[in-house]
Design an enzyme around this catalytic site. Structure first.
Site, PDB file in Angstrom:
ATOM      1  N   ARG A  91       0.293  -1.280   0.114  1.00  0.00           N
ATOM      2  CA  ARG A  91      -0.695  -0.418   0.659  1.00  0.00           C
ATOM      3  C   ARG A  91       0.726   1.368   0.036  1.00  0.00           C
ATOM      4  NH1 ARG A  91      -2.560  -3.862   2.814  1.00  0.00           N
ATOM      5  NH2 ARG A  91      -4.675  -4.351   2.239  1.00  0.00           N
ATOM      6  N   ASN A 123      -4.670   5.042   1.896  1.00  0.00           N
ATOM      7  CA  ASN A 123      -3.735   4.579   2.246  1.00  0.00           C
ATOM      8  C   ASN A 123      -2.620   5.210   1.844  1.00  0.00           C
ATOM      9  OD1 ASN A 123      -4.601   2.035   3.174  1.00  0.00           O
ATOM     10  ND2 ASN A 123      -5.820   1.255   1.339  1.00  0.00           N
ATOM     11  N   ARG A 154     -11.815  -9.273   7.836  1.00  0.00           N
ATOM     12  CA  ARG A 154     -11.092 -10.795   6.461  1.00  0.00           C
ATOM     13  C   ARG A 154     -10.489 -12.117   7.956  1.00  0.00           C
ATOM     14  NH1 ARG A 154      -7.919  -5.915   3.630  1.00  0.00           N
ATOM     15  NH2 ARG A 154      -9.729  -6.294   1.991  1.00  0.00           N
ATOM     16  N   HIS A 178      -2.375  -1.535   9.189  1.00  0.00           N
ATOM     17  CA  HIS A 178      -3.089  -1.802   7.772  1.00  0.00           C
ATOM     18  C   HIS A 178      -2.592  -1.997   6.638  1.00  0.00           C
ATOM     19  CE1 HIS A 178      -6.061  -3.036   5.224  1.00  0.00           C
ATOM     20  NE2 HIS A 178      -5.847  -1.532   4.350  1.00  0.00           N
TER      21      HIS A 178
HETATM   22  C1  PYR Z   1      -8.045  -2.722   1.483  1.00  0.00           C
HETATM   23  O1  PYR Z   1      -9.280  -3.360   1.239  1.00  0.00           O
HETATM   24  O2  PYR Z   1      -7.595  -3.015   2.486  1.00  0.00           O
HETATM   25  C2  PYR Z   1      -7.936  -1.243   1.363  1.00  0.00           C
HETATM   26  O3  PYR Z   1      -6.563  -1.437   1.518  1.00  0.00           O
HETATM   27  C3  PYR Z   1      -8.309  -0.647   0.775  1.00  0.00           C
END
Ligand code: PYR
Length: 308
Positions: A91, A123, A154, A178
């Site tokens: 990212r 991001n 997730r 993230h």
């Molecule tokens: C993701 O979907 O993981 C993003 O960073 C937007």
């Protein structure tokens, strides 16, 4: 009292968030901002075409920074999809583009007199959240990144699928960046009333594989459709509603942790005043080491972003 949201960046993610808000009547007023004026004017018209078939009315305001003065929550969804679809799965490739855009947008948010809560999707989210806070001068607890709220979802999806359960039956967190230095804190994960570590041993689950599945889950989506939208937009709108409703929900979002000196994802209680309480987890030594590695990585990248 009127409920006012704003979305800055009306690409796939911003548009998805806007539709979720309008279709569910989450706001009375919705400000849409994008550098592509004809696109965002068309979005407003399209939403007006939806209105007669919806049970809610939302006032749509287009490209007016001055109307941010009394917004409750701004969602930053600025991004560049061309940079997201890279085989290197990082990212940070977006940082040169997004940091330049965000510095300009943050100065305009500040000039508008906005004093609500800023939710950041853009991001690399932990570094961009820091940039937003520094440029707007908003209190640190009023600037929040969606962070691993999405990766934790997730992880829940991966664990639930391995156990043939609904993902809402899984509780627990991915922590840190993230991004690629995040990890699932398995000591926080519980399913069927049991710690996942016990269940994994009983049922032969490969936790390392599930950790990788949650960390890399976004890239599976990127490579399939060239962007992600539903997962992250849902996380952002949930966060915005948590603020608006003063729900006081514990969420794994990117918030400024003094002990690490950076924004990173760690659970916090979210309400009308943004981050209202920071949670203290009982992590294992191994998890603490991973979190420190992730924090150091974010810190280095933030420092680099300041010299560019
Ligand atoms: C993701 O979907 O993981 C993003 O960073 C937007």
């Amino acid at each position: 009292m009127s409920r006012k949201f704003a979305i800055i960046g009306m690409g796939h993610v911003g548009s998805t968030a806007a539709h979720y808000i309008v279709a569910n009547g989450f706001a009375d007023d919705l400000v849409l901002i994008d550098t592509n004026n004809s696109k965002v004017e068309a979005d407003a018209l399209d939403f007006q075409d939806a209105m007669p078939n919806l049970p809610f009315h939302t006032n749509i305001i287009v490209n007016d920074y001055s109307s941010l003065i009394d917004a409750d929550v701004i969602i930053s969804a600025i991004g560049n999809i061309k940079l997201q679809d890279s085989p290197t799965n990082d990212r940070f490739l977006e940082l040169p583009f997004t940091s330049t855009q965000v510095k300009d947008v943050a100065a305009k948010i500040k000039a508008s007199g906005f004093n609500g809560i800023l939710v950041v999707i853009t991001n690399p989210v932990d570094v961009i959240t820091s940039i937003y806070q520094a440029v707007t001068g908003l209190p640190k607890n009023h600037v929040i990144g969606t962070g691993t709220l999405l990766d934790s979802a997730r992880m829940k999806r991966a664990v639930a699928s391995a156990l043939n359960l609904d993902s809402r039956s899984v509780a627990g967190y991915n922590l840190g960046e993230h991004g690629n230095s995040q990890f699932t804190a398995w000591s926080t994960v519980r399913v069927l009333g049991q710690p996942i570590t016990k269940l994994a041993a009983d049922r032969g689950l490969d936790l390392a594989k599930l950790d990788a599945e949650s960390r890399d889950g976004g890239f599976r989506v990127f490579h399939g459709k060239k962007y992600t939208s539903y997962g992250v937009a849902t996380a952002a709108v949930r966060l915005a509603n948590t603020v608006l409703n003063d729900a006081l929900t514990e969420l794994p979002v990117s918030n400024f942790r003094e002990e690490y000196g950076v924004y990173l994802s760690y659970p916090a209680v979210v309400g009308r005043d943004g981050i209202v309480e920071q949670v203290q987890l009982d992590l294992t030594d191994e998890e603490l080491k991973k979190l420190q590695v992730s924090a150091d990585y974010i810190k280095t990248k933030y420092a680099e972003s300041q010299t560019d």
